[in-house]
Scaffold this motif. Sequence first.
Motif, PDB file in Angstrom:
ATOM      1  N   ALA A   1       0.841  -1.200   0.000  1.00  0.00           N
ATOM      2  CA  ALA A   1       0.000   0.000   0.000  1.00  0.00           C
ATOM      3  C   ALA A   1       0.878   1.253   0.000  1.00  0.00           C
ATOM      4  O   ALA A   1       0.627   2.196  -0.766  1.00  0.00           O
ATOM      5  N   ALA A   2       1.897   1.279   0.828  1.00  0.00           N
ATOM      6  CA  ALA A   2       2.808   2.425   0.858  1.00  0.00           C
ATOM      7  C   ALA A   2       3.524   2.587  -0.475  1.00  0.00           C
ATOM      8  O   ALA A   2       3.712   3.709  -0.963  1.00  0.00           O
ATOM      9  N   PHE A   3       3.908   1.482  -1.084  1.00  0.00           N
ATOM     10  CA  PHE A   3       4.579   1.514  -2.382  1.00  0.00           C
ATOM     11  C   PHE A   3       3.681   2.160  -3.436  1.00  0.00           C
ATOM     12  O   PHE A   3       4.108   3.031  -4.194  1.00  0.00           O
ATOM     13  N   PHE A   4       2.417   1.747  -3.484  1.00  0.00           N
ATOM     14  CA  PHE A   4       1.503   2.301  -4.479  1.00  0.00           C
ATOM     15  C   PHE A   4       1.189   3.770  -4.195  1.00  0.00           C
ATOM     16  O   PHE A   4       1.046   4.563  -5.131  1.00  0.00           O
ATOM     17  N   VAL A   5       1.111   4.150  -2.935  1.00  0.00           N
ATOM     18  CA  VAL A   5       0.911   5.561  -2.602  1.00  0.00           C
ATOM     19  C   VAL A   5       2.093   6.378  -3.097  1.00  0.00           C
ATOM     20  O   VAL A   5       1.928   7.442  -3.704  1.00  0.00           O
ATOM     21  N   LEU A   6       3.299   5.875  -2.873  1.00  0.00           N
ATOM     22  CA  LEU A   6       4.485   6.586  -3.334  1.00  0.00           C
ATOM     23  C   LEU A   6       4.573   6.633  -4.858  1.00  0.00           C
ATOM     24  O   LEU A   6       5.109   7.585  -5.427  1.00  0.00           O
ATOM     25  N   LEU A   7       4.044   5.621  -5.525  1.00  0.00           N
ATOM     26  CA  LEU A   7       4.004   5.662  -6.990  1.00  0.00           C
ATOM     27  C   LEU A   7       3.044   6.730  -7.490  1.00  0.00           C
ATOM     28  O   LEU A   7       3.262   7.317  -8.553  1.00  0.00           O
TER      29      LEU A   7
END
Length: 101
Positions: A81-87
């Motif tokens: 989830a954090a990865f996709f938010v950062l993307l």
Amino acid sequence: MSEHHAIDVDKHVRSYMIVFASLMVLTIVTVAVSYLDVSVAAAIALGLVIATVKASLVAAVFMHLIDEKKVIYWMLVCTLAAFFVLLLVPYWTSVTDQVGG
């Protein structure tokens, strides 16, 4: 006791071989998809789907995530989830720049 251990080892080796065969098939599928006449966006989407399936197989079997407790899965979900938010941050900033200026 050693017979039980040998059965466990055989079970793990069998799952490793199945994942290996699956990875080989998916690699062939990846190469076959590269020859399709599709748009760049569709090619990227197909490549990412195949890569996600392959990475999931590796993580589940070779990294033994399939046998882990729920806490490990929750940490993995939070990381994704954090990865996709950062993307999405660059997208949000570009939309904000277009609207504001």
